[in-house]
Design a protein around this motif. Structure first.
Motif, PDB file in Angstrom:
ATOM      1  N   PRO A  52       0.700  -1.276  -0.112  1.00  0.00           N
ATOM      2  CA  PRO A  52      -0.061   0.126  -0.034  1.00  0.00           C
ATOM      3  C   PRO A  52       0.828   1.166   0.170  1.00  0.00           C
ATOM      4  N   ILE A  53       0.369   2.201  -1.045  1.00  0.00           N
ATOM      5  CA  ILE A  53       1.220   3.268  -1.003  1.00  0.00           C
ATOM      6  C   ILE A  53       0.205   4.601  -0.642  1.00  0.00           C
ATOM      7  N   SER A  54      -1.155   4.346  -0.009  1.00  0.00           N
ATOM      8  CA  SER A  54      -1.945   5.541   0.354  1.00  0.00           C
ATOM      9  C   SER A  54      -1.238   6.010   1.590  1.00  0.00           C
ATOM     10  N   GLU A  55      -1.563   7.266   1.677  1.00  0.00           N
ATOM     11  CA  GLU A  55      -1.035   8.070   2.901  1.00  0.00           C
ATOM     12  C   GLU A  55      -1.604   7.342   4.209  1.00  0.00           C
ATOM     13  N   HIS A  56      -0.667   7.357   5.152  1.00  0.00           N
ATOM     14  CA  HIS A  56      -1.117   6.580   6.618  1.00  0.00           C
ATOM     15  C   HIS A  56      -0.319   7.320   7.439  1.00  0.00           C
ATOM     16  N   PRO A  57      -0.763   7.417   8.814  1.00  0.00           N
ATOM     17  CA  PRO A  57      -0.154   8.097   9.626  1.00  0.00           C
ATOM     18  C   PRO A  57       0.823   7.356  10.601  1.00  0.00           C
ATOM     19  N   PHE A  58       1.041   5.990  10.437  1.00  0.00           N
ATOM     20  CA  PHE A  58       1.830   5.317  11.311  1.00  0.00           C
ATOM     21  C   PHE A  58       2.746   4.396  10.341  1.00  0.00           C
ATOM     22  N   ASP A  59       4.160   4.579  10.184  1.00  0.00           N
ATOM     23  CA  ASP A  59       5.191   3.731   9.403  1.00  0.00           C
ATOM     24  C   ASP A  59       4.953   2.351   9.796  1.00  0.00           C
ATOM     25  N   GLY A  60       4.810   1.855  11.009  1.00  0.00           N
ATOM     26  CA  GLY A  60       4.589   0.518  11.227  1.00  0.00           C
ATOM     27  C   GLY A  60       3.531  -0.175  10.831  1.00  0.00           C
ATOM     28  N   SER A  61       2.503   0.389  10.083  1.00  0.00           N
ATOM     29  CA  SER A  61       1.401  -0.180   9.637  1.00  0.00           C
ATOM     30  C   SER A  61       1.837  -0.599   8.222  1.00  0.00           C
ATOM     31  N   TRP A  62       2.748  -0.195   7.488  1.00  0.00           N
ATOM     32  CA  TRP A  62       3.197  -0.304   6.187  1.00  0.00           C
ATOM     33  C   TRP A  62       2.114   0.290   5.163  1.00  0.00           C
ATOM     34  N   GLY A  63       1.308   0.983   5.613  1.00  0.00           N
ATOM     35  CA  GLY A  63       0.084   1.366   4.742  1.00  0.00           C
ATOM     36  C   GLY A  63      -1.205   0.832   4.787  1.00  0.00           C
ATOM     37  N   TYR A  64      -1.174  -0.180   5.687  1.00  0.00           N
ATOM     38  CA  TYR A  64      -2.567  -0.970   6.034  1.00  0.00           C
ATOM     39  C   TYR A  64      -3.658  -0.086   6.993  1.00  0.00           C
ATOM     40  N   GLN A  65      -3.256   0.972   7.211  1.00  0.00           N
ATOM     41  CA  GLN A  65      -4.358   1.695   7.812  1.00  0.00           C
ATOM     42  C   GLN A  65      -4.197   2.966   7.253  1.00  0.00           C
ATOM     43  N   PRO A  66      -4.930   2.942   5.891  1.00  0.00           N
ATOM     44  CA  PRO A  66      -4.862   4.573   5.334  1.00  0.00           C
ATOM     45  C   PRO A  66      -5.689   5.480   5.610  1.00  0.00           C
ATOM     46  N   LEU A  67      -5.189   6.884   5.479  1.00  0.00           N
ATOM     47  CA  LEU A  67      -6.047   7.869   5.908  1.00  0.00           C
ATOM     48  C   LEU A  67      -6.908   8.266   4.450  1.00  0.00           C
ATOM     49  N   GLY A  68      -6.006   8.478   3.348  1.00  0.00           N
ATOM     50  CA  GLY A  68      -6.531   8.866   2.130  1.00  0.00           C
ATOM     51  C   GLY A  68      -6.473   7.714   1.125  1.00  0.00           C
ATOM     52  N   LEU A  69      -7.370   7.128   0.713  1.00  0.00           N
ATOM     53  CA  LEU A  69      -7.652   5.965  -0.405  1.00  0.00           C
ATOM     54  C   LEU A  69      -6.610   6.322  -1.537  1.00  0.00           C
ATOM     55  N   TYR A  70      -7.088   7.434  -1.963  1.00  0.00           N
ATOM     56  CA  TYR A  70      -6.188   7.924  -3.273  1.00  0.00           C
ATOM     57  C   TYR A  70      -5.179   8.823  -3.107  1.00  0.00           C
ATOM     58  N   ALA A  71      -4.632   8.939  -2.113  1.00  0.00           N
ATOM     59  CA  ALA A  71      -3.541   9.967  -1.873  1.00  0.00           C
ATOM     60  C   ALA A  71      -2.122   9.159  -1.825  1.00  0.00           C
ATOM     61  N   PRO A  72      -1.421   9.091  -2.789  1.00  0.00           N
ATOM     62  CA  PRO A  72      -0.063   8.447  -2.559  1.00  0.00           C
ATOM     63  C   PRO A  72       0.638   9.216  -1.409  1.00  0.00           C
ATOM     64  N   THR A  73       1.326   8.479  -0.722  1.00  0.00           N
ATOM     65  CA  THR A  73       1.898   8.815   0.798  1.00  0.00           C
ATOM     66  C   THR A  73       2.871   9.812   0.283  1.00  0.00           C
ATOM     67  N   ALA A  74       3.029  11.009   1.000  1.00  0.00           N
ATOM     68  CA  ALA A  74       4.004  12.076   0.855  1.00  0.00           C
ATOM     69  C   ALA A  74       5.274  11.523   1.203  1.00  0.00           C
ATOM     70  N   ARG A  75       5.471  10.553   1.857  1.00  0.00           N
ATOM     71  CA  ARG A  75       6.856  10.136   2.278  1.00  0.00           C
ATOM     72  C   ARG A  75       7.563  10.029   1.081  1.00  0.00           C
ATOM     73  N   PHE A  76       7.269   9.689  -0.066  1.00  0.00           N
ATOM     74  CA  PHE A  76       8.038   9.522  -1.362  1.00  0.00           C
ATOM     75  C   PHE A  76       7.799  10.671  -2.351  1.00  0.00           C
ATOM     76  N   GLY A  77       7.351  11.746  -1.934  1.00  0.00           N
ATOM     77  CA  GLY A  77       7.087  12.808  -2.780  1.00  0.00           C
ATOM     78  C   GLY A  77       5.775  13.259  -3.067  1.00  0.00           C
ATOM     79  N   SER A  78       5.210  13.781  -4.319  1.00  0.00           N
ATOM     80  CA  SER A  78       3.976  14.368  -4.902  1.00  0.00           C
ATOM     81  C   SER A  78       3.283  13.270  -5.569  1.00  0.00           C
ATOM     82  N   PRO A  79       2.042  13.465  -5.803  1.00  0.00           N
ATOM     83  CA  PRO A  79       1.091  12.410  -6.370  1.00  0.00           C
ATOM     84  C   PRO A  79       1.582  12.487  -7.723  1.00  0.00           C
TER      85      PRO A  79
END
Length: 196
Positions: A144-171
Motif C-alpha cells: 500500500p502506498i496510500s497515505e497513512h499516519p503510522f510507519d509500522g502499519s506499512w500502509g494498511y491503515q490508510p487515511l486517504g485511499l487515493y492519496a499516494p503517501t507524501a513519504r516519497f513525494g508528490s502525487p
C-alpha cells in the motif's frame, strides 16, 4: 454521514472553523456536498462532523482526496489531478499467454537514502526499476502506498485511499514513477487497502 447533524469543511483557509463552510445534505442519497470557491492548491482541509446528539467528533481526513500531509499531520491537501501520459503497451507480462513474474515490495523498507530517510519517487525509479528488470520480473507490486499516519502499519491503515503517501513525494511524482515502470516494460500492481 447520513445521520450527522452537520458536516463542514474546515481548513487553513477558514481558520478551521466548522460554522464557516457547512455542507448541504442530499437526503435522497445521504451524501453531503459543497463547493468552496477561491481555495488554492496546497490548502489543508478536513471534515468536521457534528453527531446527531450534538457532539463534535474528531476531524476526519478526506478518504477521496488526492494528496495528504506527511505524518504526524493528517490533513488532506487540495491539489489538481496529476498529469498522466498515455500508456503504451508494456512488455511480455501484458499478454495473457506469457509468463508473469511479480516482484512485491514495500517501498519504505526496500532501501533508504544515505541519511536514513525515504527515497523519493525519482530515486526509487532510478534504483528499483533497473533492479527489478535485471532480475527478469514482468510486474512490480507495490504494498500500500496510500497515505497513512503510522510507519509500522506499512500502509494498511490508510487515511486517504487515493492519496499516494507524501513519504516519497508528490502525487505527480507517483504518476511519473508508474510511467517510468511502463517505459521499462514493467506492469504495476498497487495494493489498495480500504481497511486492513
Amino acid at each position: 454521514a447520513p445521520d450527522a447533524q452537520r458536516v463542514s469543511v474546515v481548513g487553513d483557509f477558514n481558520t478551521w472553523g466548522g460554522r464557516r463552510h457547512p455542507m448541504r445534505l442530499r437526503r435522497e442519497c445521504g451524501v453531503w456536498e459543497i463547493f468552496i470557491p477561491g481555495v488554492d492548491a496546497g490548502a489543508c482541509y478536513k471534515y468536521e462532523i457534528r453527531a446527531r446528539d450534538g457532539r463534535i467528533l474528531p476531524q476526519k481526513a478526506d478518504p477521496y482526496g488526492f494528496a495528504a500531509e506527511l505524518r504526524p499531520s493528517t490533513a488532506s491537501i487540495v491539489c489538481a489531478l496529476p498529469q498522466t501520459t498515455s500508456r503504451r503497451a508494456t512488455g511480455a507480462g501484458s499478454r495473457l499467454n506469457t509468463p508473469v513474474s511479480i516482484y512485491e515490495v514495500h517501498l519504505g523498507s526496500w532501501q533508504r537514502s544515505d541519511n536514513g530517510g525515504f527515497l523519493d519517487w525519482n530515486e526509487l525509479a532510478r534504483r528499483l526499476i533497473p533492479y527489478v528488470t535485471d532480475l527478469g520480473f514482468t510486474h512490480l507490486e507495490l504494498l500500500p502506498i496510500s497515505e497513512h499516519p503510522f510507519d509500522g502499519s506499512w500502509g494498511y491503515q490508510p487515511l486517504g485511499l487515493y492519496a499516494p503517501t507524501a513519504r516519497f513525494g508528490s502525487p505527480q511524482g507517483f504518476c511519473d514513477f508508474v510511467a517510468a515502470c511502463h517505459d521499462a516494460g514493467l506492469e504495476v500492481i498497487v495494493d489498495w487497502v480500504p481497511a486492513h
